[in-house]
Design an enzyme around this catalytic site. Structure first.
Site, PDB file in Angstrom:
ATOM      1  CE1 TYR A 137      37.869  -9.956 -10.348  1.00  0.00           C
ATOM      2  CE2 TYR A 137      38.317  -7.851 -11.383  1.00  0.00           C
ATOM      3  CZ  TYR A 137      37.661  -8.601 -10.426  1.00  0.00           C
ATOM      4  OH  TYR A 137      36.816  -7.982  -9.544  1.00  0.00           O
ATOM      5  CE1 TYR A 196      31.996  -7.559  -8.911  1.00  0.00           C
ATOM      6  CE2 TYR A 196      31.850  -5.167  -8.931  1.00  0.00           C
ATOM      7  CZ  TYR A 196      32.567  -6.319  -8.687  1.00  0.00           C
ATOM      8  OH  TYR A 196      33.856  -6.234  -8.228  1.00  0.00           O
ATOM      9  CG  ASP A 229      26.434  -0.381  -5.717  1.00  0.00           C
ATOM     10  OD1 ASP A 229      27.105   0.644  -5.972  1.00  0.00           O
ATOM     11  OD2 ASP A 229      26.914  -1.527  -5.766  1.00  0.00           O
ATOM     12  CE  LYS A 285      33.313   1.103 -10.461  1.00  0.00           C
ATOM     13  NZ  LYS A 285      34.653   0.534 -10.482  1.00  0.00           N
TER      14      LYS A 285
END
Length: 425
Positions: A14, A141, A242, A271
């Site tokens: 980003y 997201y 998720d 993660k």
């Protein structure tokens, strides 16, 4: 360290190649601290994007990695298997609900989401139905790959520029009732209407349980999740949860869906699965879903990553699960939550603060104006902490091993940033 080469040639997430933001050179990391080459010691408030839940340089994880690399770092998983994968999957099935009986190991959170969506599509194909839509929530997201982006908020996210290229799915209003607020049944209204109107073309509902992460760090009421499960059952639609950001204790429960006492049909994990040591993910499914998928025309699930079930990652992930099995995480996240509940409300009267929220080892300050990333990052480094906000959100997801003085230092750094107008646009 050649920072000029980094600036000229390495593309960080980003960031722009035309005007790259400064990067801080890390020499080493241990416990809750990141040590910069320039001498600063930073208390990590991010767990390296929410993954290093046990802190850095953990002896148990180090030992698992060292032992495994001496045996084999990788073999293909097609036609072969190995103890690290078997041991990890045993632990994942033991930790999750009895209905989840099949584990597909992949190599990143985004891929776990891709896998879950493909499972849902193939499930309905095997049943002779053409269902190509997914129902999800605004402000959500789910990752940066194309299918994952397609179920991420198309307007209020970093993926809005891809509109027109991505498949178009159905987005319901995200819940407004916060985790600690009295439940408002009206929160389910838009979701219910869209599911009732479109259920015959919806392959699955996919959402982040309890905490919407990179889409806005919103923490919502468990009753919403209970209602979603009930509606999916009523309309014969699969439910994908998720838990890539929330899994493995982050919200104060081992998995966030346990706040609502429900079970998913498909579960995405990633993660923190390896304690932040290396990339790995898992997609778990019920026997009904898995056997239906494999009973279709293809005769198998059509997916197979090269580094699926990487033995080195699986060995470290198994060691991470062993740390969680000690159950110290429960007291650790509860202590962090209690400290956030004491420290964050004192920021409520600040003119730049719109709202604070917290749950487990998550603390969020939502500002009224976006941060100046370069200035606020430099401010935090000067304060001796590592916090990386985005947009209007200054959030903390520290390692579970963080002590009271670490949490206090993080919150104090946020407070000092609020008092520095150069930290905001």
């Amino acid at each position: 360290m050649d920072l000029e080469f980094d600036r000229q040639h390495i593309w960080h997430p980003y960031t722009s190649t035309l005007n790259p933001l400064p990067c801080y050179p890390v020499e080493r990391a241990a416990g809750v601290s990141i040590f910069l080459e320039t001498g600063e010691q930073l208390i990590d408030g991010m767990s390296s994007w929410w993954s290093a839940i046990h802190g850095y340089n953990h002896p148990h994880l180090n030992s698992a990695a060292q032992q495994q690399i001496n045996q084999m770092s990788h073999v293909m998983f097609g036609g072969l298997t190995h103890a690290p994968a078997i041991n990890l999957c045993k632990k994942l099935l033991k930790m999750t609900d009895n209905a989840l009986q099949h584990v597909f190991l992949a190599d990143s959170g985004s891929v776990a989401v891709e896998v879950s969506l493909k499972m849902a599509l193939q499930y309905w194909h095997a049943r002779g139905e053409s269902r190509s839509k997914f129902l999800t929530l605004r402000d959500g997201y789910h990752g940066d790959t194309f299918a994952a982006m397609s179920v991420t908020d198309p307007d209020n996210s970093m993926h809005s520029l891809y509109k027109g290229f991505l498949p178009e799915h159905i987005f319901a209003d995200s819940p407004k009732t916060g985790f600690w607020q009295p439940w408002d049944e009206n929160d389910l209204g838009d979701f219910k209407r869209k599911l009732e109107a479109n259920h015959q073309q919806i392959a699955a509902v996919i959402l982040e349980p309890i905490v919407q992460g990179a889409g806005g760090m919103r923490i919502y009421h468990p009753e919403f999740l209970k209602g979603v499960r009930k509606l999916c059952d009523q309309h014969n639609v699969l439910l994908i949860l998720d838990e890539i950001a929330t899994g493995f204790g982050r919200t104060g429960k081992l998995f966030a869906y346990q706040h609502a006492d429900i079970e998913p049909d498909i579960l995405c994990l990633g993660k923190a699965i390896t304690g932040g040591y290396m990339t790995l993910s898992a997609t778990l499914a019920t026997s009904h879903v898995a056997n239906t998928v494999c009973g279709g025309k293809a005769g198998c699930f059509m997916h197979g990553p090269t580094f699926m079930a990487n033995p080195l990652a699986c060995a470290v992930a198994t060691a991470s699960m062993e740390i969680l099995e000690r159950n110290e995480w429960q007291a650790q996240t509860q202590a962090i939550e209690e400290q956030f509940s004491q420290l964050l409300p004192r920021l409520a009267e600040h003119p730049l603060v719109k709202e604070m929220r917290w749950l487990g080892a998550i603390g969020v300050v939502e500002a009224t104006t976006p941060v100046n990333m370069e200035k606020i990052q430099a401010h935090f480094v000067k304060q001796g902490v590592w916090i990386r906000p985005f947009g209007k959100l200054i959030y903390m997801m520290p390692p579970f091993i963080s002590q009271p003085q670490h949490i206090e230092k993080l919150v104090h750094a946020v407070e000092s940033a609020l008092n520095d107008p150069t930290c905001f646009q």
